[in-house]
Scaffold this motif. Structure first.
Motif, PDB file in Angstrom:
ATOM      1  N   TRP A  36       0.829  -1.197   0.000  1.00  0.00           N
ATOM      2  CA  TRP A  36       0.000   0.000   0.000  1.00  0.00           C
ATOM      3  C   TRP A  36       0.867   1.251   0.000  1.00  0.00           C
ATOM      4  CZ3 TRP A  36      -4.575   1.691  -1.094  1.00  0.00           C
ATOM      5  CH2 TRP A  36      -4.999   2.932  -0.618  1.00  0.00           C
ATOM      6  N   GLU A  42       2.338   1.753  -3.450  1.00  0.00           N
ATOM      7  CA  GLU A  42       1.371   2.263  -4.425  1.00  0.00           C
ATOM      8  C   GLU A  42       0.924   3.681  -4.076  1.00  0.00           C
ATOM      9  OE1 GLU A  42      -1.900   0.396  -7.275  1.00  0.00           O
ATOM     10  OE2 GLU A  42      -2.132  -0.200  -5.187  1.00  0.00           O
ATOM     11  N   SER A  74      -3.201  -0.563 -11.670  1.00  0.00           N
ATOM     12  CA  SER A  74      -2.972  -0.797 -10.245  1.00  0.00           C
ATOM     13  C   SER A  74      -1.839  -1.790 -10.050  1.00  0.00           C
ATOM     14  CB  SER A  74      -4.247  -1.336  -9.590  1.00  0.00           C
ATOM     15  OG  SER A  74      -4.475  -2.678  -9.977  1.00  0.00           O
ATOM     16  N   THR A 126      -7.619  -3.784  -6.408  1.00  0.00           N
ATOM     17  CA  THR A 126      -7.070  -2.904  -5.378  1.00  0.00           C
ATOM     18  C   THR A 126      -6.688  -3.676  -4.136  1.00  0.00           C
ATOM     19  OG1 THR A 126      -9.243  -2.432  -4.403  1.00  0.00           O
ATOM     20  CG2 THR A 126      -8.524  -1.027  -6.218  1.00  0.00           C
ATOM     21  N   ASP A 159      -9.450   4.849  -0.427  1.00  0.00           N
ATOM     22  CA  ASP A 159      -8.091   5.268  -0.061  1.00  0.00           C
ATOM     23  C   ASP A 159      -8.035   5.769   1.374  1.00  0.00           C
ATOM     24  OD1 ASP A 159      -7.135   4.599  -2.516  1.00  0.00           O
ATOM     25  OD2 ASP A 159      -6.991   6.643  -3.287  1.00  0.00           O
TER      26      ASP A 159
END
Length: 854
Positions: A536, A539, A587, A602, A659
């Motif tokens: 995470w 990204e 992604s 995701t 998010d």
């Protein structure tokens, strides 16, 4: 010269070999083999390296093909008797270990002096074991026969050695000797009541303590298994069955039903039978038979390196034995699809029985990997006739899942099922240095098989002075997860021409300069949550704009001016940062995992408790999730509801919320800092600041320019922070008091979501939900799959936006983050069918270069 030696007939035609492929002229075979050996001399020449040791300087020979002892390899003379004079265990060992070693050495001496000494072998003879009939003490006769005389007069035993420690006693030619437990079980089970049974058994018929004899006898293995009237595959005996019951006994009873019940052996007869019928017809429980089948596929025999050679080379169909019950391989081929289907119906797609879980745990495999192993077994059983007992080295080493007591057998134990040139080049020599043998195999696979992906499948390297850095350890093959994007298989894509050659110990690879590596992130071995957190953060640093870029507005959203202004702000301010590094839209999971594996796009969707957090946030979720909470909870609004105005609440939920919630779970401290510090920024910290005054005076016609300015201001503020909500906060705040109120609500909601992510009661809810809700169960599987895929690997990205993932098993070098302009990138990690060469969209291909690895 060496580059032109790639055998395109193997690399570009087919993966199935035929008899015609191996009926070559022996003189041609010898000529090609000599050519290959000459090329190995060029690839691995004998050189000296200067090694400085204080004031003295000495020479250490590097790995050299010319140094191997060809006297033993190409000799046709009879080896001399093994000398064991004054053999004693090393001093200083614990008494128990010393006693065990003394027993083993004493046993070897007995075999060598009292049995093998009178039965010395020549190149045309073998030893055989005749088991005397009867019961009680096992007595066998060890005899010597020529290969011609022995033709079709014996059965060749294929079994698992197990522990080498001799624990059981038998009589051989009247001499009392000891053998290990597995061999004793095989001899006991295969002994006939009223007649002798003649077998070839490697542990007895070859003097395993005599390396010279072993080197020569292994050269005869092809003839030994081809000349046998039957190959007997022994899997064990009933006393070794699992505590759950006589599972394998039930399985072999099921196999034997065709004889007992007169059922046809044809596969077509099975196609019209209901899965339940065959089990009921022989009075067996389907679950017991299927557990026996799974246990059968777990038997250690499947993991032996000699398995394929012994199985493929049998002239007739091998016979599978469990105890003294034997069934033909014809029966196994017939029933394998039926048993695979029945087992999947019982255990596939759901939590498998604890008993099976323990078996998987013992082999360190996931259910998906075990499923792949069963398919490999099925393919192996079927390939025997398709290939006429032969295979292609690059194809087999790509899928090799076997172990050997002596690692040299990963070459010698397979040579008889490869083409004659391979057999002439790799003549068994157990005196040969292991690293040299593997270096020769690597050169052969690279240059003569054209297998450029070998280093991907075998990423582990030998360490030591004088050894090439590219030298692969063939005992450590990558076992890819089902999510892995595999390198293109050159056997099916003949247009991919990878140019690799080994000269003077260095690997030379033709490739392209692609881009500058900007950053590098190692995903260490950690828990599932820690792996997701590291991914995470990777990204979030590089790819947070993805949701803005891919969002497709509905008709209602298109009519919402505030919603569209928000998208415009995000897209104008985050496509590229001040360093001019391009941010792609794919992604992380999309570009690093194979498609059609069920993984979401995701990372937050891989959290097992994601649905619970979403329910807390917006009161949305399945009936099973909702039932985890009481009526009072269901009647209260969600934590993140009613924070933004009606015009922008939809934008927050669809584009920002995922998010925001993920930041609360994975990276709460930076998010909390943003929400706290954002309000104190001078530009809008005071209600009378020029920002709020100018905002009140803005005309609608000036909104576009204002949006651009707002995007620039927020992007500047967030240059070193990981958050995406301030744009929306400012856009939804018409005055300072509203601005402060929204921030306070977001911070309070974030604290509560962060607390929930750490609450043990949430994990308890997951444990309950995964048996009721398939979505939650899938998220648990996804979390496990993501950890298996990324653990111990490294991610990197480049200035032009190319993203890479190191091959599984590759360890980072020292100073791995110090990349420079000369850094090459493996373009085959990019998703998509490889044509030559392919690069990501918007990435320019650099100049062609020759990369050298010493």
């Amino acid at each position: 010269m060496i580059l032109n030696l790639q055998r395109q007939s193997l690399a570009s035609t087919t993966t199935v070999a035929t008899d015609q492929d191996h009926d070559n002229d022996p003189e041609d075979e010898a000529l090609v083999a000599q050519y290959v050996r000459s090329s190995l001399d060029i690839a691995l020449p004998k050189i000296k390296k200067e090694i400085s040791t204080g004031q003295a300087t000495g020479n250490e020979p590097a790995l050299a093909y010319g140094d191997m002892d060809r006297g033993i390899v190409f000799s046709t003379t009879t080896p001399s008797a093994t000398s064991h004079s004054n053999v004693l265990p090393p001093a200083g060992l614990p008494p128990v270990v010393q006693e065990e070693l003394q027993t083993i050495l004493s046993n070897y001496l007995t075999w060598d002096k009292k049995l093998y000494a009178d039965l010395r072998l020549d190149p045309e003879s073998i030893r055989l074991v005749e088991i005397r009939p009867g019961s009680g003490q096992i007595e066998v006769d060890l005899i010597k026969k020529s290969l011609d005389e022995a033709r079709n007069a014996y059965e060749a035993l294929s079994y698992t050695w197990g522990s080498p420690t001799p624990k059981e006693t038998i009589m051989v030619n009247g001499v009392k000797v000891q053998i290990n437990e597995w061999l004793f079980g095989a001899l006991s089970s295969l002994r006939l009541p009223n007649a002798k049974r003649c077998l070839w058994v490697d542990a007895i018929c070859i003097n395993q303590a005599d390396i010279a004899e072993r080197s020569i006898e292994v050269q005869k293995m092809g003839d030994i298994y081809r000349l046998a009237k039957t190959v007997v595959v022994f899997h064990g005996w009933p006393s070794t069955t699992t505590p759950a019951g006589s599972l394998l006994t039930a399985l072999f009873k099921f196999f034997s039903r065709s004889v007992n019940n007169g059922v046809s052996d044809t596969e077509s007869s099975q196609a019209n039978i209901d899965v339940e019928d065959p089990f009921r017809s022989c009075g067996l429980d389907r679950s017991i038979v299927c557990q026996g089948f799974i246990d059968f596929c777990f038997r250690p025999w499947w993991g032996r390196v000699w398995t394929m050679q012994e199985f493929y080379l049998a002239t007739e169909e091998p016979v599978w034995y469990w105890g003294n019950t034997g069934v033909s391989n014809t029966v196994l081929k017939r029933d394998m699809p039926l048993l695979m289907t029945a087992s999947w119906e019982l255990y596939g797609g759901k939590d498998i029985l604890p008993w099976i879980s323990r078996r998987l745990e013992g082999r360190q495999e996931t259910p998906d990997q075990f499923s792949a192993e069963i398919r490999r077994i099925f393919d192996m059983i079927g390939r025997r006739h398709k290939t006429h007992g032969f295979d292609i080295p690059s194809r087999l080493y790509r899928s090799l899942s076997a172990q050997a007591t002596d690692p040299r057998d990963l070459v010698y134990g397979l040579r008889e099922i490869f083409d004659p040139v391979f057999r002439r080049v790799f003549v068994p020599d157990y005196f040969m240095q292991l690293e040299l043998l593997y270096a020769c195999l690597a050169v052969f696979l690279i240059q003569f098989e054209g297998w450029g992906d070998m280093l991907w499948w075998y990423p582990h390297r030998f360490q030591g002075n004088g050894l090439p850095s590219w030298l692969p350890d063939f005992t450590k093959r990558v076992v890819p997860a089902v999510t892995e994007i595999l390198p293109g298989d050159h056997l099916s894509e003949s247009h991919v021409q990878l140019k690799l050659v080994v000269l003077n110990h260095a690997l030379h690879v033709e490739g392209y300069r692609l881009d500058n590596v900007e950053a590098f992130a190692l995903i260490g071995n950690a828990t599932e949550l820690d792996v997701l957190r590291e991914l995470w953060r990777f990204e979030a640093t590089f790819n947070r704009s993805r949701l803005y870029s891919i969002h497709v507005s509905t008709e209602e959203e298109l009519e919402n001016l505030e919603f569209n202004r928000f998208l415009a702000i995000c897209r104008s301010g985050t496509s590229q940062d001040n360093s001019s590094i391009y941010h792609p839209v794919a992604s992380l999971l999309d570009w690093t995992t194979k498609s059609n594996t069920g993984l979401p796009s995701t990372l937050p969707e891989c959290l097992p408790y994601w649905d619970i957090l979403m329910w807390h946030a917006f009161r949305i979720g399945s009936k099973a999730v909702s039932e985890q909470f009481d009526e009072d909870d269901r009647n209260r609004p969600g934590i993140l509801q009613d924070i933004f105005s009606s015009n922008l609440s939809n934008a927050f939920r669809k584009i920002i919320a995922a998010d925001f919630i993920a930041d609360c779970v994975f990276d709460w401290d930076p998010l909390e800092y943003v929400l706290e510090y954002f309000a104190s920024m001078l530009l809008w910290s005071d209600g009378n600041s020029p920002y709020w005054q100018s905002m009140a005076e803005r005309k609608l016609s000036e909104r576009d320019q204002w949006d651009k300015e707002l995007a620039t201001i927020v992007s500047s503020f967030l240059a070193s922070l990981q958050a995406t909500s301030p744009d929306l906060v400012l856009l939804d705040a018409s005055e300072h008091t509203i601005f402060i109120h929204i921030l306070a609500q977001l911070r309070s909601a974030g604290e509560e979501l962060h607390r929930l992510s750490l609450d043990w009661r949430v994990q308890a809810q997951v444990d309950d939900l995964k048996t009721k809700d398939e979505t939650v169960a899938a998220r648990v599987r996804h979390e496990t799959a993501v950890k298996a895929h990324f653990n111990g690997r490294s991610l990197f990205w480049t200035r032009q936006g190319f993203q890479g993932l190191t091959a599984p098993g590759v360890e980072p070098c020292e100073g791995a983050d110090d990349f420079n302009e000369e850094q090459g990138v493996d373009m085959r990690t990019w998703k998509g069918k490889a044509k030559a060469p392919q690069v990501p969209e918007r990435v320019e291909l650099g100049e062609k270069s020759l990369f050298k690895f010493t």
